[in-house]
Design a protein around this motif. Structure first.
Motif, short mmCIF file in Angstrom:
data_model
loop_
_atom_site.label_atom_id
_atom_site.label_comp_id
_atom_site.label_asym_id
_atom_site.label_seq_id
_atom_site.Cartn_x
_atom_site.Cartn_y
_atom_site.Cartn_z
N UNK A 158 0.83 -1.21 0.00
CA UNK A 158 0.00 0.00 0.00
C UNK A 158 0.87 1.26 0.00
N UNK A 159 1.91 1.24 0.83
CA UNK A 159 2.77 2.42 0.90
C UNK A 159 3.54 2.60 -0.41
N UNK A 160 4.07 1.51 -0.96
CA UNK A 160 4.79 1.60 -2.23
C UNK A 160 3.88 2.11 -3.34
N UNK A 161 2.60 1.73 -3.27
CA UNK A 161 1.64 2.25 -4.25
C UNK A 161 1.45 3.75 -4.12
N UNK A 162 1.45 4.24 -2.89
CA UNK A 162 1.32 5.68 -2.66
C UNK A 162 2.53 6.44 -3.20
N UNK A 163 3.71 5.86 -3.04
CA UNK A 163 4.93 6.49 -3.57
C UNK A 163 4.86 6.56 -5.09
N UNK A 164 4.43 5.48 -5.73
CA UNK A 164 4.32 5.45 -7.19
C UNK A 164 3.30 6.46 -7.69
N UNK A 165 2.21 6.57 -6.95
CA UNK A 165 1.15 7.52 -7.33
C UNK A 165 1.66 8.96 -7.25
N UNK A 166 2.38 9.28 -6.19
CA UNK A 166 2.92 10.63 -6.05
C UNK A 166 3.98 10.91 -7.11
N UNK A 167 4.79 9.92 -7.41
CA UNK A 167 5.79 10.07 -8.46
C UNK A 167 5.12 10.34 -9.80
N UNK A 168 4.03 9.63 -10.08
CA UNK A 168 3.29 9.85 -11.33
C UNK A 168 2.70 11.25 -11.38
N UNK A 169 2.27 11.76 -10.25
CA UNK A 169 1.73 13.12 -10.16
C UNK A 169 2.79 14.14 -10.57
N UNK A 170 3.98 14.04 -9.98
CA UNK A 170 5.05 14.99 -10.29
C UNK A 170 5.50 14.87 -11.74
N UNK A 171 5.56 13.65 -12.23
CA UNK A 171 5.94 13.45 -13.63
C UNK A 171 4.92 14.09 -14.56
N UNK A 172 3.65 13.95 -14.22
CA UNK A 172 2.58 14.49 -15.06
C UNK A 172 2.62 16.01 -15.15
N UNK A 173 3.10 16.68 -14.10
CA UNK A 173 3.14 18.14 -14.15
C UNK A 173 4.46 18.66 -14.71
N UNK A 174 5.31 17.76 -15.20
CA UNK A 174 6.50 18.17 -15.94
C UNK A 174 7.83 17.94 -15.28
N UNK A 175 7.85 17.44 -14.06
CA UNK A 175 9.10 17.27 -13.32
C UNK A 175 9.77 15.93 -13.60
N UNK A 176 11.08 15.89 -13.38
CA UNK A 176 11.81 14.63 -13.30
C UNK A 176 11.79 14.19 -11.84
N UNK A 177 11.66 12.90 -11.59
CA UNK A 177 11.53 12.41 -10.21
C UNK A 177 12.68 11.49 -9.85
N UNK A 178 13.24 11.70 -8.67
CA UNK A 178 14.31 10.86 -8.13
C UNK A 178 13.93 10.46 -6.71
N UNK A 179 14.17 9.21 -6.36
CA UNK A 179 13.95 8.74 -4.99
C UNK A 179 15.30 8.66 -4.30
N UNK A 180 15.38 9.19 -3.08
CA UNK A 180 16.67 9.34 -2.41
C UNK A 180 16.51 9.19 -0.90
N UNK A 181 17.53 8.74 -0.24
CA UNK A 181 17.58 8.71 1.22
C UNK A 181 17.56 10.15 1.75
#
Length: 310
Positions: A158-181
């Motif tokens: 469920x949490x991983x799904x939320x991360x993917x959803x938020x990443x898709x949101x940022x990508x859709x508005x034009x940003x590049x997305x990176x996951x980092x510590x």
């Protein structure tokens, strides 16, 4: 319904980043409904006049009610307080994120106040100008810029799904997305953003304090380099005060390294070591070319600055 990624988005704090996020989300069609809250009555009036949101309120709990995405866009030292006001009204299963330039301290502050039935995914869009307020925002602010997400150490589906959803949101508005510590993020940003701002604030202050040079001369004869420093030093003082307090460990670590390098540079100038100076300037020139090649040169566009002036 439009098939938006988040049917309702609530934005807590509507300055440059918050208002730009709303405009970008509207442009991309990734939200259906927006609620905004802010501590400033003047900001709320401008949000209403600009037509940025369906719901404009001074009550944080009212703003976040039924929101699928909640974005905290307040100064980093006030994140915990804002989250506390929102906590009891959050929709179970909502995604909660932020746009702060510091991640370790912010993640800790938010996690301490939020309920267990929401998904906290801290974030940081690396974009901005020296302007502030809801009038300063523009939809193109995040285009081709990086947004860094620093998810919590959770592996459940469920949490991983939320991360993917938020990443898709940022990508859709034009940003590049990176996951980092989060700790690595804070060190990287101390180098690329926080220390440069500290230097800018300091050098502009030094120029203003020089008894041998009048303030009028500083303004009249500013060359390109100093003009760039004054632009950076014009950034929101509250935001940057909070950043340096919240990320002090990483900033002090990088500042120590910078001080050592500056002393070495001072010795090279004192002893006329031209080769050392030339080598340094050549190496840093290549860094600049790399920044441009990576598409991260800020063009300081006028998007939004000559419109929405109601």
């Amino acid at each position: 319904m439009t098939g938006a990624i988040y049917p309702k988005m609530a934005v807590i704090g509507c300055g440059l980043i918050g208002s730009s996020l709303i405009r970008a989300a509207r442009r991309a069609g990734v939200v259906d409904e927006v609620a905004v809250t802010d501590l400033s009555p003047e900001v709320l009036k401008r949000v209403h006049v600009l037509g940025l949101a369906e719901h404009v309120t001074g009550d944080v709990a009212e703003a976040v009610a039924d929101a699928d995405l909640v974005v905290f866009a307040v100064p980093v030292l006030t994140m915990g307080e804002a989250a506390k006001k929102a906590a009891h009204a959050l929709k179970p299963g909502a995604t909660v994120t932020d746009v702060g330039s510091v991640k370790s301290a912010v993640a800790e502050a938010l996690a301490a106040e939020l309920p267990d039935n929401v998904f906290l995914v801290p974030g940081h869009p690396i974009a901005g100008t020296e302007q502030s307020g809801p009038d300063a925002g523009f939809a193109e602010l995040f285009d081709k810029r990086w947004t860094i997400l620093t998810p919590l150490p959770r592996t459940d589906e469920a949490y991983q799904g939320a991360v993917k959803r938020l990443s898709a949101f940022w990508t859709a508005i034009g940003a590049n997305v990176e996951v980092m510590d989060e700790k690595h993020h804070d060190l990287v940003l101390a180098v690329t953003s926080h220390l440069p701002h500290l230097i800018a604030y300091n050098i502009v202050g030094t120029a203003a304090d020089l008894e041998e040079v009048t303030q009028a001369e500083v303004m009249k004869y500013s060359a390109g380099g100093f003009r760039d420093f004054t632009r950076i030093a014009a950034s929101d003082p509250t935001m940057w005060r909070d950043i340096f307090v919240a990320n002090k460990d990483a900033v002090l670590e990088i500042l120590g390294r910078f001080t050592e390098d500056l002393q070495a540079l001072s010795r090279a100038i004192r002893w006329g070591e031209a080769d050392k100076l030339h080598d340094l300037f050549s190496r840093t020139r290549e860094i600049r070319r790399g920044v441009i090649a990576a598409g991260q040169e800020s063009a300081e566009p006028n998007f939004g600055r000559d419109r929405d002036k109601h």
